[in-house]
Design an enzyme around this catalytic site. Sequence first.
Site, PDB file in Angstrom:
ATOM      1  N   HIS A 113      -6.617  -6.952  -0.396  1.00  0.00           N
ATOM      2  CA  HIS A 113      -6.719  -5.512  -0.658  1.00  0.00           C
ATOM      3  C   HIS A 113      -5.963  -5.153  -1.946  1.00  0.00           C
ATOM      4  O   HIS A 113      -4.976  -5.811  -2.292  1.00  0.00           O
ATOM      5  CB  HIS A 113      -6.132  -4.718   0.510  1.00  0.00           C
TER       6      HIS A 113
ATOM      7  N   ASP B  48      -3.101 -10.499  -2.311  1.00  0.00           N
ATOM      8  CA  ASP B  48      -3.655  -9.959  -1.060  1.00  0.00           C
ATOM      9  C   ASP B  48      -5.108  -9.527  -1.319  1.00  0.00           C
ATOM     10  O   ASP B  48      -5.442  -9.119  -2.429  1.00  0.00           O
ATOM     11  CB  ASP B  48      -2.821  -8.757  -0.624  1.00  0.00           C
TER      12      ASP B  48
ATOM     13  N   HIS C 268       0.806  -1.232   0.000  1.00  0.00           N
ATOM     14  CA  HIS C 268       0.000   0.000   0.000  1.00  0.00           C
ATOM     15  C   HIS C 268       0.837   1.279   0.000  1.00  0.00           C
ATOM     16  O   HIS C 268       0.280   2.367  -0.145  1.00  0.00           O
ATOM     17  CB  HIS C 268      -0.933   0.029   1.217  1.00  0.00           C
TER      18      HIS C 268
ATOM     19  N   ASP D  25      -5.013 -12.528   3.503  1.00  0.00           N
ATOM     20  CA  ASP D  25      -6.244 -12.013   4.107  1.00  0.00           C
ATOM     21  C   ASP D  25      -7.490 -12.255   3.248  1.00  0.00           C
ATOM     22  O   ASP D  25      -8.588 -11.826   3.618  1.00  0.00           O
ATOM     23  CB  ASP D  25      -6.109 -10.522   4.479  1.00  0.00           C
TER      24      ASP D  25
HETATM   25 ZN   LIG Z   1      -4.436  -6.940   2.768  1.00  0.00          ZN
END
Ligand SMILES: [Zn+2]
Length: 308
Positions: free
Chosen positions: A161, A159, A122, A243
């Site tokens: 996200h 991931d 991120h 996740d």
């Molecule tokens: Zn994540």
Amino acid sequence: MKTALLTHADCLGHVTPDGHPERVARLEHILHALEALDLDRRTAPMVADDDLLRVHPEDYIRDIRAAQPAEGFTQIDGDTFMSPGSVDAAYRGAGAVVRAVDLVLSGEVPNAFCAIRPPGHHAETDKAMGFCLFGNAALGAKHALDHHGLARVAVVDFDVHHGNGTQDLLWDEKRALVITSQQMPLWPGSGRPDETGAYDTVLNIPLPPASGGAEMRAAYEAQAFPRLRAFKPELIIISAGFDAHQDDPLANLNWSTRDFAWITAELCKIADEVCEGRIVSTLEGGYDLNALAEATHAHVEELMKAAR
Ligand SMILES: [Zn+2]
């Protein structure tokens, strides 16, 4: 040859406030789960400034170093904190990925997993966010391109996200293919299919909430794998977040541990076809401690099978 495992005790020195999901126990659980595996264990070095500067401006690196508190915590954004050990942890994390790239490209090891934190995908060019300080996967890709002279590198981010940071750092890098799948809608909100990069080298794969392994497999088989095979990367870097697991508290995808083994095995198969099996994988998210440890173990086992 054996799969390399890169880590460093400094990665346990990055502490977050009580109740924060990105916590020291994550890495402890992973290291415990990997304890019995026959891996080529390596100590992660600190990243060199040259490698950081390939993706982050000098001012940003200085600001991150300056933000580290002498005690307690500094809050960088809504959910990103620094503690007295955070800079060393972040330098070891980025250094692990760079060293793993060196090991794999020199042929010393066929593939490698970096058990590190804080995660990286991120972190944007000049913005820490989402628990991340430095863009580990992107700077590994840049190191492979600029230092080792590779012509093409792919980053695959599974991931849950969006890998907004990796996408930002490699947006105008035509030698890097970025493939990222993510639950949508979900924080940080980016990652639509029409975000394709300055040279059409970014592939975003949104997955609907409550979807599971079957939907993921179909999406990767239809979109990600053909793109990877066509791009013919000389190295594949995996942003390995766990996740999307059905037990994870931060998102709503329903992948099982077997799904993580499957996607890893498929990526190993493609790496065998196009780049002599060369894979560097680095830890991103995953917040249910047991699911994280189990899925990471399954991921590393598949890397080990491919390394034989
Ligand atoms: Zn994540």
